[in-house]
Design a protein around this motif. Sequence first.
Motif, PDB file in Angstrom:
ATOM      1  N   ALA A   1       0.872  -1.182   0.000  1.00 51.32           N
ATOM      2  CA  ALA A   1       0.000   0.000   0.000  1.00 51.32           C
ATOM      3  C   ALA A   1       0.904   1.226   0.000  1.00 51.32           C
ATOM      4  CB  ALA A   1      -0.916  -0.008   1.219  1.00 51.32           C
ATOM      5  N   THR A   2       1.242   1.679  -1.168  1.00 48.25           N
ATOM      6  CA  THR A   2       2.200   2.768  -1.321  1.00 48.25           C
ATOM      7  C   THR A   2       1.805   3.624  -2.516  1.00 48.25           C
ATOM      8  OG1 THR A   2       4.569   3.261  -1.498  1.00 48.25           O
ATOM      9  CG2 THR A   2       3.740   1.418  -2.792  1.00 48.25           C
ATOM     10  N   GLY A   3       2.532   4.706  -2.724  1.00 48.18           N
ATOM     11  CA  GLY A   3       2.213   5.606  -3.816  1.00 48.18           C
ATOM     12  C   GLY A   3       2.516   5.009  -5.165  1.00 48.18           C
ATOM     13  N   ILE A   4       1.877   5.553  -6.181  1.00 46.25           N
ATOM     14  CA  ILE A   4       2.029   5.006  -7.517  1.00 46.25           C
ATOM     15  C   ILE A   4       3.438   5.209  -8.055  1.00 46.25           C
ATOM     16  CG2 ILE A   4       1.226   7.112  -8.651  1.00 46.25           C
ATOM     17  CD1 ILE A   4      -0.098   5.315 -10.749  1.00 46.25           C
ATOM     18  N   MET A   5       4.131   6.231  -7.607  1.00 44.00           N
ATOM     19  CA  MET A   5       5.504   6.469  -8.044  1.00 44.00           C
ATOM     20  C   MET A   5       6.516   6.032  -6.990  1.00 44.00           C
ATOM     21  SD  MET A   5       5.330   7.353 -11.099  1.00 44.00           S
ATOM     22  CE  MET A   5       7.068   7.724 -11.325  1.00 44.00           C
TER      23      MET A   5
ATOM     24  N   ALA B   1      17.333 -23.728   2.922  1.00 44.82           N
ATOM     25  CA  ALA B   1      18.112 -23.134   4.016  1.00 44.82           C
ATOM     26  C   ALA B   1      17.486 -21.826   4.465  1.00 44.82           C
ATOM     27  CB  ALA B   1      19.552 -22.905   3.556  1.00 44.82           C
ATOM     28  N   ASN B   2      17.841 -21.422   5.686  1.00 40.75           N
ATOM     29  CA  ASN B   2      17.434 -20.121   6.188  1.00 40.75           C
ATOM     30  C   ASN B   2      18.390 -19.053   5.642  1.00 40.75           C
ATOM     31  OD1 ASN B   2      15.370 -21.245   7.719  1.00 40.75           O
ATOM     32  ND2 ASN B   2      16.698 -21.537   9.500  1.00 40.75           N
ATOM     33  N   MET B   3      17.844 -18.102   4.916  1.00 38.09           N
ATOM     34  CA  MET B   3      18.664 -17.065   4.304  1.00 38.09           C
ATOM     35  C   MET B   3      18.120 -15.694   4.706  1.00 38.09           C
ATOM     36  SD  MET B   3      19.296 -18.634   0.472  1.00 38.09           S
ATOM     37  CE  MET B   3      20.627 -17.474   0.174  1.00 38.09           C
ATOM     38  N   LYS B   4      19.053 -14.739   4.776  1.00 40.99           N
ATOM     39  CA  LYS B   4      18.651 -13.382   5.151  1.00 40.99           C
ATOM     40  C   LYS B   4      18.166 -12.613   3.915  1.00 40.99           C
ATOM     41  CE  LYS B   4      21.630 -12.887   9.190  1.00 40.99           C
ATOM     42  NZ  LYS B   4      22.715 -12.116   9.846  1.00 40.99           N
ATOM     43  N   VAL B   5      17.013 -11.985   4.101  1.00 43.45           N
ATOM     44  CA  VAL B   5      16.440 -11.170   3.027  1.00 43.45           C
ATOM     45  C   VAL B   5      16.291  -9.734   3.536  1.00 43.45           C
ATOM     46  CG1 VAL B   5      15.226 -13.096   1.957  1.00 43.45           C
ATOM     47  CG2 VAL B   5      14.080 -11.739   3.722  1.00 43.45           C
ATOM     48  N   ILE B   6      16.326  -8.785   2.603  1.00 39.92           N
ATOM     49  CA  ILE B   6      16.123  -7.368   2.920  1.00 39.92           C
ATOM     50  C   ILE B   6      14.978  -6.841   2.059  1.00 39.92           C
ATOM     51  CG2 ILE B   6      18.523  -7.002   3.596  1.00 39.92           C
ATOM     52  CD1 ILE B   6      18.988  -5.715   0.858  1.00 39.92           C
ATOM     53  N   TRP B   7      14.362  -5.776   2.536  1.00 39.72           N
ATOM     54  CA  TRP B   7      13.250  -5.170   1.795  1.00 39.72           C
ATOM     55  C   TRP B   7      13.216  -3.672   2.060  1.00 39.72           C
ATOM     56  CZ3 TRP B   7       9.661  -2.472   4.595  1.00 39.72           C
ATOM     57  CH2 TRP B   7       9.600  -2.735   5.975  1.00 39.72           C
ATOM     58  N   ALA B   8      12.534  -2.932   1.193  1.00 39.04           N
ATOM     59  CA  ALA B   8      12.428  -1.472   1.349  1.00 39.04           C
ATOM     60  C   ALA B   8      11.319  -0.940   0.452  1.00 39.04           C
ATOM     61  CB  ALA B   8      13.756  -0.785   1.013  1.00 39.04           C
ATOM     62  N   LEU B   9      10.796   0.196   0.866  1.00 36.68           N
ATOM     63  CA  LEU B   9       9.836   0.977   0.073  1.00 36.68           C
ATOM     64  C   LEU B   9      10.352   2.401  -0.026  1.00 36.68           C
ATOM     65  CD1 LEU B   9       6.430  -0.138   1.672  1.00 36.68           C
ATOM     66  CD2 LEU B   9       7.381  -0.920  -0.505  1.00 36.68           C
ATOM     67  N   GLY B  10      10.098   3.055  -1.123  1.00 36.91           N
ATOM     68  CA  GLY B  10      10.539   4.437  -1.271  1.00 36.91           C
ATOM     69  C   GLY B  10      10.175   5.004  -2.613  1.00 36.91           C
ATOM     70  N   GLY B  11      10.593   6.232  -2.825  1.00 39.77           N
ATOM     71  CA  GLY B  11      10.300   6.903  -4.083  1.00 39.77           C
ATOM     72  C   GLY B  11      11.218   6.443  -5.190  1.00 39.77           C
ATOM     73  N   ILE B  12      10.714   6.553  -6.416  1.00 41.07           N
ATOM     74  CA  ILE B  12      11.471   6.099  -7.566  1.00 41.07           C
ATOM     75  C   ILE B  12      11.760   7.265  -8.495  1.00 41.07           C
ATOM     76  CG2 ILE B  12       9.551   5.538  -9.115  1.00 41.07           C
ATOM     77  CD1 ILE B  12      11.100   2.876  -9.641  1.00 41.07           C
ATOM     78  N   LYS B  13      12.909   7.242  -9.114  1.00 34.10           N
ATOM     79  CA  LYS B  13      13.348   8.299 -10.024  1.00 34.10           C
ATOM     80  C   LYS B  13      13.203   7.811 -11.457  1.00 34.10           C
ATOM     81  CE  LYS B  13      17.442  11.010 -11.215  1.00 34.10           C
ATOM     82  NZ  LYS B  13      18.895  11.218 -10.929  1.00 34.10           N
ATOM     83  N   PRO B  14      12.491   8.551 -12.307  1.00 30.23           N
ATOM     84  CA  PRO B  14      12.311   8.129 -13.696  1.00 30.23           C
ATOM     85  C   PRO B  14      13.633   8.176 -14.453  1.00 30.23           C
ATOM     86  CG  PRO B  14      10.671   9.777 -13.057  1.00 30.23           C
ATOM     87  CD  PRO B  14      11.708   9.747 -11.989  1.00 30.23           C
TER      88      PRO B  14
ATOM     89  N   ASN C   1      16.361   7.052  -1.829  1.00 32.19           N
ATOM     90  CA  ASN C   1      16.539   6.643  -0.435  1.00 32.19           C
ATOM     91  C   ASN C   1      15.202   6.292   0.196  1.00 32.19           C
ATOM     92  OD1 ASN C   1      19.286   7.046  -0.553  1.00 32.19           O
ATOM     93  ND2 ASN C   1      19.155   9.179   0.109  1.00 32.19           N
ATOM     94  N   HIS C   2      15.201   5.215   0.956  1.00 33.14           N
ATOM     95  CA  HIS C   2      13.990   4.836   1.679  1.00 33.14           C
ATOM     96  C   HIS C   2      13.842   5.692   2.926  1.00 33.14           C
ATOM     97  CE1 HIS C   2      16.858   2.793   4.214  1.00 33.14           C
ATOM     98  NE2 HIS C   2      17.257   2.026   3.210  1.00 33.14           N
TER      99      HIS C   2
ATOM    100  N   ALA D   1      13.463   6.979   6.818  1.00 29.62           N
ATOM    101  CA  ALA D   1      14.206   6.749   8.052  1.00 29.62           C
ATOM    102  C   ALA D   1      13.251   6.805   9.232  1.00 29.62           C
ATOM    103  CB  ALA D   1      15.313   7.793   8.202  1.00 29.62           C
ATOM    104  N   PHE D   2      13.754   6.536  10.417  1.00 29.17           N
ATOM    105  CA  PHE D   2      12.958   6.565  11.639  1.00 29.17           C
ATOM    106  C   PHE D   2      12.396   7.988  11.854  1.00 29.17           C
ATOM    107  CE2 PHE D   2      12.350   7.087  16.184  1.00 29.17           C
ATOM    108  CZ  PHE D   2      11.654   5.947  16.505  1.00 29.17           C
ATOM    109  N   PRO D   3      11.109   8.189  12.258  1.00 25.10           N
ATOM    110  CA  PRO D   3      10.168   7.137  12.669  1.00 25.10           C
ATOM    111  C   PRO D   3       9.350   6.553  11.518  1.00 25.10           C
ATOM    112  CG  PRO D   3       9.207   9.256  13.090  1.00 25.10           C
ATOM    113  CD  PRO D   3      10.560   9.528  12.494  1.00 25.10           C
ATOM    114  N   PHE D   4       9.557   7.050  10.291  1.00 22.69           N
ATOM    115  CA  PHE D   4       8.815   6.547   9.144  1.00 22.69           C
ATOM    116  C   PHE D   4       9.644   5.463   8.461  1.00 22.69           C
ATOM    117  CE2 PHE D   4       7.843  11.068   9.750  1.00 22.69           C
ATOM    118  CZ  PHE D   4       6.505  10.974  10.086  1.00 22.69           C
ATOM    119  N   LYS D   5       9.883   4.375   9.181  1.00 23.25           N
ATOM    120  CA  LYS D   5      10.784   3.326   8.703  1.00 23.25           C
ATOM    121  C   LYS D   5      10.094   2.486   7.649  1.00 23.25           C
ATOM    122  CE  LYS D   5      13.768  -0.380  10.400  1.00 23.25           C
ATOM    123  NZ  LYS D   5      14.205  -1.123  11.592  1.00 23.25           N
TER     124      LYS D   5
END
Length: 819
Positions: free
Chosen positions: A117-121, A233-246, A258-259, A261-265
Amino acid sequence: MLPGSDVHWWGASAPDFENLTNGFIVSDHKLNQTYKNSSFAVRLKSNITWNMIQVLAVWDRSTASEFGHVVLEKNNMTSSTRPPTVFANCKVLSKDFRVRWTLNVEEDSIEIGLEAATGIMNYMAFGWANSSDDSELMIGADVAVAGFRENGLPFVGDFFITKYSECVRDSDGLAQGVCPDSIYEEQDEDKVGLVNNTKLIYGHRRDGVSFVRYKRPLTKVDGKYDHPLNYSANMKVIWALGGIKPPDTIIPYYLPQNHGAFPFKTYGHLVLNVSEHVDECAGPLDAEDMEDQDLIIADAKVPLVVSSGPAIHYPNPPNPERVIYINKKEAPVLRVERGVQVKFEIQAGHDVALYITSDPIGGNATMRNLTETIYAGGPEAHGVQSSPTELVWTPHRNTPDHIYYHSLYEKKMGWKVEVVDGGLSDMYNNSVVLNDQQVTFFWTLSKDSISIAARGEKKSGYLAIGFGSGMVNSYAYVGWIDDNGMGHVNTYWIDGKDASSIHPTHENLTYVRCKTENGIITLEFTRPLNPSCSRGSRPECNNIIDPTTPLKVVWAMGAKWTNDHLSDRNMHSSMSNRPFNVLLVRGSAEAEQDLLPVLAVHGFMMFLAWGILLPGGILAARYLKHLKGDGWFRIHVYLQYSGLAIVLLALLFAVAELRGFYFSSAHVKFGFTAILVACIQPINAFLRPQKPTNGEQAPFKRIIWEYFHIIVGRCAIVVGTAALFSGMKHLGDRYGVENAHRLSWALAIWFLIGVLIVIYLEYHQRQRIRDRIFGRSNWVLGNLEEDDSVDLLRPTTTPADKESRPSVRMEVQLEPLNR
């Protein structure tokens, strides 16, 4: 999507725009309320069968809005067919982000679905961290970045992270940061080609939620920029949400920025085993903002470019294939300010005529036998890029808060217009700060009405403005907020100083608003200049506003107001110390007392001229000719020129102080006419014909001139007198001078005395002429009467001329004979 007011179960033969808009009601069960996880049985109408329904939708007829639909398949879905959004597993990464997956070991692949649930861009990023370094999880990570392009199509890219930064090129042209694998491959001397191990399968965006499904291999990957996955196997995964540059000319890729930062992590990591069954997702994601439409804020200095394009994220489905774009944004919400000009540059095609309307569907409501209010635009508001058409629209204070822009020829091509209050100074043509600097008064004049606003400049429970010399005998408008937060504007007639003297009235107010911000009350309303009721029937029927007349405005503030019985607790805590004269036409205001000295000097000077000097000059020419020499002539000239100079000086004095000159009142009309006629006299004197010598007959031109001179002079006195009396009435009616009535009586007595003096002088003048003709003593034969053609302005002979000229008078003395 618009809120529903006439919602039904709806049937159609196909889920496209034409079929849905031409659908039909399938059940008598109405849906005009809010539902959440509700279950109920729906019975079809007696004349409807399931064979007639290919698409079942929830539909609002008043706005042609679809709240959702399902396509009814004729055959059951086989077990091997899986919808593109169904996965075997689902893991909650955050309250707004989920990852779904289905493992295909035989095919050495894994299908992953990213749902947020994030912005279209905004982008969605998910991938596997570098297992060799637990301290720097992002450095060396292999992630997939997914999202949607400007045209609404989904994409997914294979990225490799070398630095905590956006993807940039250094001075040597080498890429660093969160960059696509393709860029790194381009830097290698032994290029293998562009590499992207992620394959897009499906993507959509609904109600503010993005979903992208892609596929990637498990082990058969490029080991340099992609990590092989050990599915057991158990593997480490990372994830992020943020703005995109055309994309741009330097890096032609969609790049994550850049995604948060705290408190809007909006990033994180965890340990995941893709072979284990996980089902943490219960129900769909619920986005706070379910509309993808951009917000365009109109600027008075920059035109809005109106074009047309394909419908991708139209906010009020169903929609036609082509919709309106503003500044290259698909059907955005357009926000305008009241009183601020909006300029459109229309280049959407000759088949798209833009118009601003109250109808949420558009396409000319009259074709659907409905009514609509059109605020701007119409059949002529169309154009193309090579020849755009300009449309200018200024929303005013009475424009509704929510209206729509659409095409006149096609339904549902546009979207909402939000009309906001940008500021009272923008919404109204004029404003003044009343005395004590505690209330600001705004107004806009139209042909038959006036729109008024008043804003207190300090906190209060209510704000009242009154039209009159004081709160007593005034028409009051009280703005206040009740206990439920609703604003009111009440009207009253006040004839005393206690609560029982405040009488409610029923004035015809429209567009009434009252609001409070931080305790500051603002009230607004529109009222007719002349009440529709007959004068005298009710107090408010006498509340007439003359735009050319200074409007006396007073104000008061207090702690609390009520619709119920008023008491002393509702009395004001502060009020204006004097009324303010608001000059509606001129757009300014001045304290009433400041104008009275000006009016007094103006009136005294005019009385001195029209009541003493100018009449005195006329009387000198009429009744002082019997004096020896040309004394009468000098008196006549001096008085006339002195009076005219004082008239002009008084006129300039009043105009300069009042900062205006208006011909609306009877006083100004009489005064201007009198001054104009008086100014004719000096010109007439300059052009007068030569006086005939004694014994000669006066020429015809001289006779005409004498009559004209006398008639114009006497007419000037009559009109000037009328100006004096109308000025006294003006002083009393418009400025509230209490002794204006007594001054009018004194002026009338003065002119009555003048009339009596004229009658007396006229009688003695005629008596003197009669005595000369029929004298009782010596009779003198000759020219006994004064010459009727005497020069009224200057003598044509001097005393020396009279001495040198022989007398032509002949005297015969008759004496009795002595016998």
